[in-house]
Structure formats: structure tokens, C-alpha cells
Scaffold this active site. Structure first.
Site, PDB file in Angstrom:
ATOM      1  N   ASP A 155       0.821  -1.208   0.000  1.00 33.97           N
ATOM      2  CA  ASP A 155       0.000   0.000   0.000  1.00 33.97           C
ATOM      3  C   ASP A 155       0.860   1.266   0.000  1.00 33.97           C
ATOM      4  O   ASP A 155       2.086   1.209  -0.122  1.00 33.97           O
ATOM      5  CB  ASP A 155      -0.955  -0.038   1.189  1.00 33.97           C
ATOM      6  CG  ASP A 155      -2.340   0.491   0.855  1.00 33.97           C
ATOM      7  OD1 ASP A 155      -2.456   1.377  -0.008  1.00 33.97           O
ATOM      8  OD2 ASP A 155      -3.321   0.017   1.474  1.00 33.97           O
ATOM      9  N   ASP A 215      -9.512   3.892  -4.147  1.00 38.10           N
ATOM     10  CA  ASP A 215     -10.161   2.654  -3.699  1.00 38.10           C
ATOM     11  C   ASP A 215     -11.588   2.546  -4.213  1.00 38.10           C
ATOM     12  O   ASP A 215     -12.367   3.509  -4.172  1.00 38.10           O
ATOM     13  CB  ASP A 215     -10.199   2.598  -2.172  1.00 38.10           C
ATOM     14  CG  ASP A 215      -8.817   2.477  -1.566  1.00 38.10           C
ATOM     15  OD1 ASP A 215      -7.855   2.201  -2.304  1.00 38.10           O
ATOM     16  OD2 ASP A 215      -8.701   2.667  -0.340  1.00 38.10           O
TER      17      ASP A 215
END
Length: 494
Positions: A155, A215
Site C-alpha cells: 500500500d 479505492d
């Protein structure tokens, strides 16, 4: 039956060097993800609610429901699994959540014929506030390898300001790439930097996939201030954000279709199929487009409460065959028009996408993102535009057989029987499941398996047009195969 786990790829695949970056088979730096990876990740449905029991129960159901055999091989543990670092700096699992440790979890996955994925962040902390891997790349990669990890989702939270130009972000992500390769263990590297600093320009040399947007959220086309960029303004998005709808991500993806290749994929984020925020029609659209754009197919639902409709979508062999097509080519958007009917997003649109497949086939997608059903059509001139503008492509002068890839979808009753029986045993799935552990999708396509083609619906003649009806928020997705005659003289419309 439990299968012994065995790798196809090995560290010995590395055979050359380009500008200091090691490459393996066919130009892929580690030999993995020759087709887009498939698996399951807990984040979309469960967030930080992770445990050893969750992973072992889910893994067993993935096997029982036949999902492993159709291709979903990675079980990926997302954020919130760790409890800081030990005195020597290595990451420590939270033993209240994972009492037997990560090696035991990995062993369980491998015993089931699955592969184990984990999560970290290229920052001082993960997005959940746990220990990140920035500055600890070497020791963390060694730890993951020692645990038997096969996949790393990496991430971008708390990156200490090491972003802002492609080179800065490339260098930060390359540190983990190099560290993973140095372990000698094949570990698929899934970069999750949200499209920041244009990863499609450089990530092919250091990773197997890269997130190209903010996202995903379980919505078809709902605008959200947390996802400020739409893609309509061109892709220059300083804040990718989150709560991005399926259509938001798709429209951002349109300019990036040429940037992926076998072993290195644009990642449109995990699937939302089965999480309840979209209709069945919208989930069919979502799954189809992710497959045809060659995004990784990572299930994001809670498999323990799998719905029949979700199972029937996620196992469609004719759609998965497009995802796993050996050519590795994405569909390309040919046109996009606004329509008068609108939905909650305040706008409606229709689109045509098409692309080449292996063995001379093509895929065509007519997308109706408006709020009313409508007739739609695609001319061969539009479908084959990239092969020659203005109808000059040789394919326009040929006849094509048309196969509907959703016409043979598994009935919900069959899917419900599988779920009720906790497995496929005793349920006739012969028409609906492709067992990729027995024959790959590539080999099945080469053998002209009818299951991977879809249902024949007609033939479009040279210079002709495909006409169809498309429901609201739905699509029609066709595989085209050259008609047996090769070409024809009659100009008819389907």
C-alpha cells in the site's frame, strides 16, 4: 481431496538484466502473473476483522465451492494483522488473532492447493496504523519469505512525503521489489499506490500489478467527494481518494489500456461482487469489465455468506476465459456518448469497448450505463477501428460468428445447491465450471472448448452491424470468431 502445493515458477527464472532490473520469462521480472492474478482479499467485506479462523474457513470454502479450481488461487490477508516489531526489527503477528503464527496459516493454504498473500505499506505505517515497511524492506521481505508468503499487496499510506514525481515513487516501490526478488522465493508483487505518480509509466519493470485509481466502493456510479477525480478531465489526479464507483474507475482506466502486459497489469481494485451495494445486473457488468480490461480478479466478498447469484457470476467460465486469455490484451473504448436518461449520478452514458483475443478471436462489450434499457449496436468498422480506421481493416470485410458469454450463466438454483451442500459434490456443474487445474484456459481455448466460448447467437456479415438490447446499468459481452467461410459477400445485419 487435498492437493499438495507445488510452484510452477521458481527463482531460477531470472535470466537477464535491463537497465539494472532483473527480468524473467518473456520479459516479466519474476515470471509470475502471466495472466491476471485471481484470488480473494478480506478488505472490502471485512476490513480489519481478520483472524486465523477467517482465513482457514474462507480457504476451505474456496476449495469446497470449486473457486480454487476455476482459478482463484491466492488467499490474501489485508491490513491489521501485525503487533509491531521484535527487538531485531522483524514484524510480529498479532498472536491473539493468529495464535499459530503466519507460517501455520501459509502451510494450511498450501495444503489446500492455494497460495498465501499478505499486506504491508510503503510507508512508516499501514493504512490501518500498523507498522509499515518503509526503511524495513529487506528484513520484511525476508520475513514474508520465511513464512511462506506467495503474494504481497503493498500500500501507499504514511509514505513520509516520498511521492510527487514518478522517480521518487518508483524508487520507494523498487526497494521492496528488489528485496522480494533477493529472497529467492517467487512472490507476486501487487503495488497499491492508487495511481499516484503514474505507475503505468514505470511499474511494469518492478511489479506484477499496480493500482491505477483510488479505492473502489460498492456502487455502480454514485459520485462521492472522497473520490474527487472522474477521469473526464484527463488523468491528472493529485488525490485519488476512496469511495470510487465502478464507473468512475472504468472511465479513468480508458486511456491506460496499452500500459499492461503479461506479468504486469493495471489493477482496477478488488471485486465488489456479492457485497450487496449493487444489483445483480450491475455486478455482472462489474465482473465482465474487470475481466475484459485484464484487471486482477480478486474477490472481495465474505465467502462464508456467499450468495447464489455471486457464485454464479464469479465462476462464469466464458468470462474468466477472456480474463485469462493468453494474449494479455485489454479491451479498448471505441466510443462514449451521453444519453438523456439519468440515474443517481446525474448523468447517463453508453460505451463500446472491443479488443483482440488469442487465436484470432475478438471481444465486444456494449455498455449501457443509463437508467433505462435501450437498443444498442456496434458496426464492424467501430469494433475493428484499431486495425484500420474508416472501415479499412480487413476484418470489416469478413463474417464473424457471435457468442454471448453470459447466455450459459449457472442458474441460481444450481449455485444455491452448491452452497447448501457446502461443496460441488453431488451437484451437476459439468456445464458451468471450468477446472483450470486440469486444463488451463489457454489450452481449453486452443481446443475450441464450447464452454469457454459462450452460446452462439448468430453471424454478423461483412460491413455489418451487431444489434442488441441492453438493460439499464448492464452490458452485452460477445466473443467474435471468424466465420467458417472466412468471408462473405452478402451484407446483412444480425
Amino acid at each position: 481431496m487435498v492437493r499438495a502445493f507445488q510452484y510452477v515458477a521458481t527463482a531460477s527464472l531470472v535470466v537477464g538484466t535491463v537497465r539494472g532490473t532483473k527480468y524473467g520469462v518473456g520479459g516479466v521480472y519474476n515470471g509470475l502473473a502471466r495472466t491476471p492474478q485471481m484470488g480473494w482479499d478480506n478488505w472490502n467485506a471485512l476490513g480489519c476483522s481478520v483472524s486465523q479462523d477467517l482465513l482457514t474457513q474462507t480457504a476451505q470454502l474456496i476449495v469446497n465451492y470449486g473457486l480454487r479450481d476455476v482459478g482463484y488461487e491466492y488467499v490474501i490477508l489485508d491490513d491489521c494483522w501485525s503487533n509491531g516489531r521484535s527487538a531485531n526489527g522483524s514484524l510480529v503477528p498479532d498472536y491473539s488473532k493468529f495464535p499459530e503464527g503466519m507460517t501455520a496459516v501459509a502451510d494450511n493454504m498450501h495444503d489446500l492447493g492455494l497460495r498465501f498473500g499478505m499486506y504491508s505499506s510503503a510507508g512508516s505505517m499501514t493504512c490501518g496504523g500498523y507498522a509499515g515497511s518503509l526503511g524495513y524492506e529487506t528484513i520484511d521481505a525476508q520475513t514474508f519469505a520465511s513464512w511462506g508468503v506467495d503474494y504481497l499487496k503493498y500500500d501507499n499510506c504514511y509514505n513520509e512525503g516520498e511521492s510527487g514525481t514518478p522517480l521518487i515513487t518508483y524508487t520507494r516501490y523498487k526497494a521492496m521489489s528488489d528485496a522480494l526478488n533477493a529472497t529467492g522465493r517467487p512472490i507476486l508483487y501487487s503495488m497499491c499506490n492508487w495511481g499516484e505518480d503514474y505507475p503505468w509509466k514505470w511499474a511494469q519493470t518492478i511489479g506484477n500489478s499496480w493500482r491505477m485509481s483510488g479505492d473502489i466502493y460498492d456502487s455502480f456510479d454514485v459520485a462521492d467527494e472522497n473520490c474527487p477525480c472522474t477521469g473526464d478531465e484527463g488523468y491528472d489526479c493529485a488525490l485519488p481518494g476512496f469511495h470510487c464507483s465502478m464507473m468512475n474507475i472504468l472511465n479513468k482506466y480508458a486511456p491506460l489500456v496499452s500500459k499492461s502486459q503479461p506479468g504486469a497489469w493495471n489493477d482496477l481494485d478488488m471485486l465488489e461482487v456479492g457485497n450487496g451495494g449493487m444489483t445483480d445486473t450491475e455486478y455482472v457488468t462489474h465482473f465482465s469489465l474487470w475481466a475484459a480490461t485484464k484487471s486482477p480478479l480478486i474477490m472481495g466478498n465474505d465467502v462464508r455468506v456467499m450468495t447464489p447469484s455471486a457464485l454464479s457470476i464469479l465462476t462464469n467460465p466464458a468470462v474468466i476465459a477472456i480474463s485469462q486469455d493468453p494474449s494479455g490484451s485489454s479491451i479498448t473504448r471505441r466510443w462514449r456518448y451521453w444519453v438523456n436518461d439519468t440515474d443517481i449520478s446525474g448523468k447517463g452514458e453508453i460505451q463500446l469497448w472491443s479488443g483482440s483475443l488469442a487465436y484470432g478471436d475478438y471481444v465486444v462489450v456494449l455498455l449501457n450505463a443509463g437508467s433505462a434499457a435501450r437498443p444498442m449496436n456496434a458496426t464492424l468498422e467501430d469494433i475493428f477501428w484499431l486495425n484500420g480506421p474508416g472501415g479499412t481493416a480487413s476484418q470489416v470485410k469478413q463474417a464473424w460468428d457471435i457468442y454471448d458469454v453470459w447466455a450459459n450463466r449457472m442458474p441460481n438454483a444450481t449455485a444455491a445447491a452448491i452452497i447448501a451442500a457446502n461443496g460441488t459434490s453431488g451437484v451437476d456443474i459439468s456445464q458451468y465450471y471450468w477446472n483450470a487445474t486440469q486444463m488451463s484456459y489457454a489450452d481449453g481455448l486452443a481446443a475450441n472448448s464450447s464452454m469457454l466460448m459462450g452460446n452462439y447467437t448468430g453471424t454478423v456479415q461483412p460491413m455489418g452491424t451487431i444489434n442488441t438490447e441492453v438493460e439499464a446499468h448492464g452490458l452485452k459481452m460477445f466473443r467474435l470468431r471468424l466465420h467458417a467461410s472466412g468471408s462473405a459477400t452478402k451484407r446483412d445485419e444480425l
